[in-house]
Write an enzyme that holds these catalytic residues in place. Structure first.
Site, PDB file in Angstrom:
ATOM      1  N   LYS A   1      69.753  15.116  -9.479  1.00 28.56           N
ATOM      2  CA  LYS A   1      69.484  13.843 -10.166  1.00 28.56           C
ATOM      3  C   LYS A   1      69.730  13.976 -11.664  1.00 28.56           C
ATOM      4  O   LYS A   1      69.245  14.914 -12.297  1.00 28.56           O
ATOM      5  CB  LYS A   1      68.045  13.375  -9.910  1.00 28.56           C
ATOM      6  CG  LYS A   1      67.845  12.873  -8.496  1.00 28.56           C
ATOM      7  CD  LYS A   1      66.466  12.242  -8.315  1.00 28.56           C
ATOM      8  CE  LYS A   1      66.304  11.694  -6.905  1.00 28.56           C
ATOM      9  NZ  LYS A   1      64.929  11.232  -6.669  1.00 28.56           N
TER      10      LYS A   1
ATOM     11  N   THR B   1      69.978   3.315  -6.869  1.00 26.05           N
ATOM     12  CA  THR B   1      71.259   3.956  -6.578  1.00 26.05           C
ATOM     13  C   THR B   1      71.128   5.475  -6.445  1.00 26.05           C
ATOM     14  O   THR B   1      72.060   6.121  -5.946  1.00 26.05           O
ATOM     15  CB  THR B   1      72.286   3.614  -7.677  1.00 26.05           C
ATOM     16  OG1 THR B   1      71.587   3.537  -8.916  1.00 26.05           O
ATOM     17  CG2 THR B   1      72.984   2.292  -7.394  1.00 26.05           C
TER      18      THR B   1
ATOM     19  N   VAL C   1      72.377  14.737 -13.101  1.00 31.34           N
ATOM     20  CA  VAL C   1      73.423  15.730 -13.386  1.00 31.34           C
ATOM     21  C   VAL C   1      74.791  15.128 -13.066  1.00 31.34           C
ATOM     22  O   VAL C   1      74.933  14.410 -12.071  1.00 31.34           O
ATOM     23  CB  VAL C   1      73.150  16.989 -12.520  1.00 31.34           C
ATOM     24  CG1 VAL C   1      74.275  17.981 -12.634  1.00 31.34           C
ATOM     25  CG2 VAL C   1      71.817  17.616 -12.918  1.00 31.34           C
TER      26      VAL C   1
ATOM     27  N   SER D   1      73.044   6.741 -19.197  1.00 32.01           N
ATOM     28  CA  SER D   1      73.348   7.163 -17.829  1.00 32.01           C
ATOM     29  C   SER D   1      74.444   8.202 -17.810  1.00 32.01           C
ATOM     30  O   SER D   1      75.394   8.133 -18.595  1.00 32.01           O
ATOM     31  CB  SER D   1      73.791   5.954 -16.993  1.00 32.01           C
ATOM     32  OG  SER D   1      74.218   6.388 -15.713  1.00 32.01           O
ATOM     33  N   ALA D   2      74.335   9.153 -16.872  1.00 36.59           N
ATOM     34  CA  ALA D   2      75.374  10.169 -16.709  1.00 36.59           C
ATOM     35  C   ALA D   2      76.468   9.684 -15.767  1.00 36.59           C
ATOM     36  O   ALA D   2      77.400  10.414 -15.463  1.00 36.59           O
ATOM     37  CB  ALA D   2      74.752  11.448 -16.161  1.00 36.59           C
TER      38      ALA D   2
ATOM     39  N   ASN E   1      79.958   5.230 -13.058  1.00 38.51           N
ATOM     40  CA  ASN E   1      79.851   3.938 -12.377  1.00 38.51           C
ATOM     41  C   ASN E   1      78.773   3.038 -12.992  1.00 38.51           C
ATOM     42  O   ASN E   1      78.484   1.966 -12.449  1.00 38.51           O
ATOM     43  CB  ASN E   1      79.544   4.159 -10.888  1.00 38.51           C
ATOM     44  CG  ASN E   1      80.685   4.865 -10.173  1.00 38.51           C
ATOM     45  OD1 ASN E   1      81.775   4.309 -10.035  1.00 38.51           O
ATOM     46  ND2 ASN E   1      80.458   6.096  -9.749  1.00 38.51           N
TER      47      ASN E   1
ATOM     48  N   ASP F   1      67.247   5.356 -18.176  1.00 33.05           N
ATOM     49  CA  ASP F   1      68.217   5.909 -17.245  1.00 33.05           C
ATOM     50  C   ASP F   1      68.521   4.778 -16.248  1.00 33.05           C
ATOM     51  O   ASP F   1      67.765   3.810 -16.156  1.00 33.05           O
ATOM     52  CB  ASP F   1      67.585   7.119 -16.547  1.00 33.05           C
ATOM     53  CG  ASP F   1      68.404   7.622 -15.386  1.00 33.05           C
ATOM     54  OD1 ASP F   1      69.622   7.798 -15.558  1.00 33.05           O
ATOM     55  OD2 ASP F   1      67.827   7.839 -14.296  1.00 33.05           O
ATOM     56  N   LEU F   2      69.626   4.888 -15.533  1.00 34.18           N
ATOM     57  CA  LEU F   2      69.981   3.833 -14.576  1.00 34.18           C
ATOM     58  C   LEU F   2      69.565   4.171 -13.137  1.00 34.18           C
ATOM     59  O   LEU F   2      68.668   3.524 -12.570  1.00 34.18           O
ATOM     60  CB  LEU F   2      71.504   3.589 -14.640  1.00 34.18           C
ATOM     61  CG  LEU F   2      72.064   2.641 -13.589  1.00 34.18           C
ATOM     62  CD1 LEU F   2      71.516   1.229 -13.756  1.00 34.18           C
ATOM     63  CD2 LEU F   2      73.593   2.632 -13.629  1.00 34.18           C
ATOM     64  N   ASP F   3      70.238   5.187 -12.583  1.00 33.51           N
ATOM     65  CA  ASP F   3      70.067   5.503 -11.162  1.00 33.51           C
ATOM     66  C   ASP F   3      68.643   5.981 -10.872  1.00 33.51           C
ATOM     67  O   ASP F   3      68.215   7.001 -11.402  1.00 33.51           O
ATOM     68  CB  ASP F   3      71.068   6.589 -10.739  1.00 33.51           C
ATOM     69  CG  ASP F   3      72.518   6.150 -10.928  1.00 33.51           C
ATOM     70  OD1 ASP F   3      72.847   5.030 -10.533  1.00 33.51           O
ATOM     71  OD2 ASP F   3      73.312   6.946 -11.473  1.00 33.51           O
TER      72      ASP F   3
ATOM     73  N   GLU G   1      62.896   7.940 -17.176  1.00 33.58           N
ATOM     74  CA  GLU G   1      63.687   8.814 -16.306  1.00 33.58           C
ATOM     75  C   GLU G   1      63.026   9.115 -14.965  1.00 33.58           C
ATOM     76  O   GLU G   1      61.815   9.241 -14.885  1.00 33.58           O
ATOM     77  CB  GLU G   1      63.877  10.167 -17.006  1.00 33.58           C
ATOM     78  CG  GLU G   1      65.169  10.316 -17.763  1.00 33.58           C
ATOM     79  CD  GLU G   1      66.407  10.406 -16.871  1.00 33.58           C
ATOM     80  OE1 GLU G   1      66.267  10.541 -15.625  1.00 33.58           O
ATOM     81  OE2 GLU G   1      67.515  10.335 -17.421  1.00 33.58           O
ATOM     82  N   ASP G   2      63.867   9.262 -13.918  1.00 30.92           N
ATOM     83  CA  ASP G   2      63.359   9.688 -12.606  1.00 30.92           C
ATOM     84  C   ASP G   2      63.752  11.135 -12.289  1.00 30.92           C
ATOM     85  O   ASP G   2      63.420  11.632 -11.212  1.00 30.92           O
ATOM     86  CB  ASP G   2      63.896   8.781 -11.498  1.00 30.92           C
ATOM     87  CG  ASP G   2      65.390   8.954 -11.303  1.00 30.92           C
ATOM     88  OD1 ASP G   2      66.109   9.070 -12.323  1.00 30.92           O
ATOM     89  OD2 ASP G   2      65.847   8.995 -10.151  1.00 30.92           O
TER      90      ASP G   2
ATOM     91  N   ARG H   1      78.863  14.440 -12.060  1.00 30.13           N
ATOM     92  CA  ARG H   1      79.456  14.547 -10.717  1.00 30.13           C
ATOM     93  C   ARG H   1      79.887  15.966 -10.359  1.00 30.13           C
ATOM     94  O   ARG H   1      79.512  16.494  -9.308  1.00 30.13           O
ATOM     95  CB  ARG H   1      80.633  13.576 -10.618  1.00 30.13           C
ATOM     96  CG  ARG H   1      81.052  13.285  -9.195  1.00 30.13           C
ATOM     97  CD  ARG H   1      82.234  12.318  -9.175  1.00 30.13           C
ATOM     98  NE  ARG H   1      81.945  11.079  -9.901  1.00 30.13           N
ATOM     99  CZ  ARG H   1      82.877  10.234 -10.334  1.00 30.13           C
ATOM    100  NH1 ARG H   1      84.149  10.484 -10.112  1.00 30.13           N
ATOM    101  NH2 ARG H   1      82.531   9.148 -10.994  1.00 30.13           N
TER     102      ARG H   1
ATOM    103  N   LYS I   1      72.976  15.778 -19.073  1.00 26.42           N
ATOM    104  CA  LYS I   1      71.546  16.055 -19.087  1.00 26.42           C
ATOM    105  C   LYS I   1      71.362  17.384 -18.341  1.00 26.42           C
ATOM    106  O   LYS I   1      72.069  17.615 -17.373  1.00 26.42           O
ATOM    107  CB  LYS I   1      70.781  14.950 -18.332  1.00 26.42           C
ATOM    108  CG  LYS I   1      70.917  13.557 -18.960  1.00 26.42           C
ATOM    109  CD  LYS I   1      70.332  12.477 -18.037  1.00 26.42           C
ATOM    110  CE  LYS I   1      70.702  11.087 -18.533  1.00 26.42           C
ATOM    111  NZ  LYS I   1      70.265  10.006 -17.641  1.00 26.42           N
TER     112      LYS I   1
HETATM  113  C1  G6P Z   1      73.543   9.948 -12.560  1.00 24.39           C
HETATM  114  C2  G6P Z   1      72.921  10.277 -11.234  1.00 24.39           C
HETATM  115  C3  G6P Z   1      73.569  11.514 -10.641  1.00 24.39           C
HETATM  116  C4  G6P Z   1      75.077  11.381 -10.627  1.00 24.39           C
HETATM  117  C5  G6P Z   1      75.595  11.166 -12.029  1.00 24.39           C
HETATM  118  C6  G6P Z   1      77.101  10.981 -12.084  1.00 24.39           C
HETATM  119  O1  G6P Z   1      73.064  10.838 -13.499  1.00 24.39           O
HETATM  120  O2  G6P Z   1      71.536  10.506 -11.380  1.00 24.39           O
HETATM  121  O3  G6P Z   1      73.071  11.670  -9.332  1.00 24.39           O
HETATM  122  O4  G6P Z   1      75.678  12.532 -10.084  1.00 24.39           O
HETATM  123  O5  G6P Z   1      74.972   9.999 -12.550  1.00 24.39           O
HETATM  124  O6  G6P Z   1      77.450   9.779 -11.473  1.00 24.39           O
HETATM  125  P1  G6P Z   1      78.921   9.336 -11.145  1.00 24.39           P
HETATM  126  O7  G6P Z   1      78.763   7.910 -10.703  1.00 24.39           O
HETATM  127  O8  G6P Z   1      79.727   9.433 -12.403  1.00 24.39           O
HETATM  128  O9  G6P Z   1      79.430  10.232 -10.089  1.00 24.39           O
HETATM  129 MG    MG Z   2      68.192   8.821 -12.553  1.00 20.89          MG
END
Ligand code: G6P
Ligand code: MG
Length: 216
Positions: free
Chosen positions: A44, A16, A46, A113-114, A117, A8-10, A168-169, A48, A144
């Site tokens: 987290k 982030t 999930v 990543s979801a 960005n 996962d990224l964020d 994953e976090d 946007r 997710k």
């Molecule tokens: C990741 C983050 C979420 C975020 C989602 C959508 O999964 O953990 O917190 O809402 O991405 O990100 P975005 O940059 O497309 O709004």
């Molecule tokens: Mg994450």
């Protein structure tokens, strides 16, 4: 046998997750909706619009679709401002070392990543070269905890899910990894990520040998 690690990224590669929280917090404050770090755990991983819905649900607030889209866009503008600061110094502890070792040992590396960005953040961190394949929100239909994003990554990497570790976090992310038939490594609080095979505070000191023991 370990064939791939899908990150996962964020909140895993870089913090982030904190910027997502700050951007949602500003928006929730403006809407007069209570929002704190504890409730933020549910957001987290999930996507946007689903995240916005969770915030509105908390206040029992219903809004027309177009207003929701405008609010989600406003959150994203705030978030994009925050990620302008991201540099390679923002890689979380142990990440660079682990990515380098995986590459050296020929283990495939994916990103699941979801976030829409994700590409921008990966470029700012200057780690694109470590990833064999990146799946971001643009390529995924169901958020997710659905396993789609992890399964797409495994497929693109040409590996069987049973030979993959997902990192994953987020609770939703650990669930997605389990549903994909992969082994979850959690980053964060064991109380929240209890379904992961193992939970660590960070990737500092994590290596291929330790990862291999989780899967064999
Ligand atoms: C990741 C983050 C979420 C975020 C989602 C959508 O999964 O953990 O917190 O809402 O991405 O990100 P975005 O940059 O497309 O709004
Ligand atoms: Mg994450």
């Amino acid at each position: 046998k370990l064939a791939a690690v899908i990150f996962d990224l964020d909140g895993v590669i870089t913090d982030t997750a904190e910027y997502h929280y700050l951007a949602w917090k500003e928006l929730a404050d403006e809407l007069g909706i209570p929002f704190d770090r504890e409730y933020n755990e549910k957001l987290k991983g999930v996507d946007r619009l689903a995240s916005l819905q969770l915030i509105l649900d908390r206040a029992g607030k219903e809004l027309p679709e177009e207003e929701k889209l405008a609010l989600a866009t406003s959150k994203n503008e705030r978030y994009k401002k925050l990620i302008q600061q991201v540099t390679p110094d923002d890689l979380l502890p142990g990440v660079k070392e682990l990515l380098a070792e995986l590459r050296e040992k020929g283990i495939k590396v994916g990103l699941a990543s979801a976030s829409k960005n994700a590409g921008a953040v990966i470029r700012s961190l200057q780690v694109e070269a470590y990833f064999d394949h990146i799946v971001d929100a643009a390529a995924v239909e169901i958020s997710k905890p659905d396993p789609e994003v992890f399964l797409k990554a495994a497929e693109a990497l040409g590996v069987h899910p049973a030979h993959c570790i997902g990192v994953e976090d987020a609770e939703a992310g650990v669930e997605a990894i389990l549903l994909a038939g992969m082994t979850p490594l959690g980053i964060g609080d064991p109380k929240l990520l209890g379904r992961a095979k193992k939970v660590v505070g960070s990737l500092e000191g994590m290596d291929v040998e330790k990862l291999s023991t989780l899967i064999s």
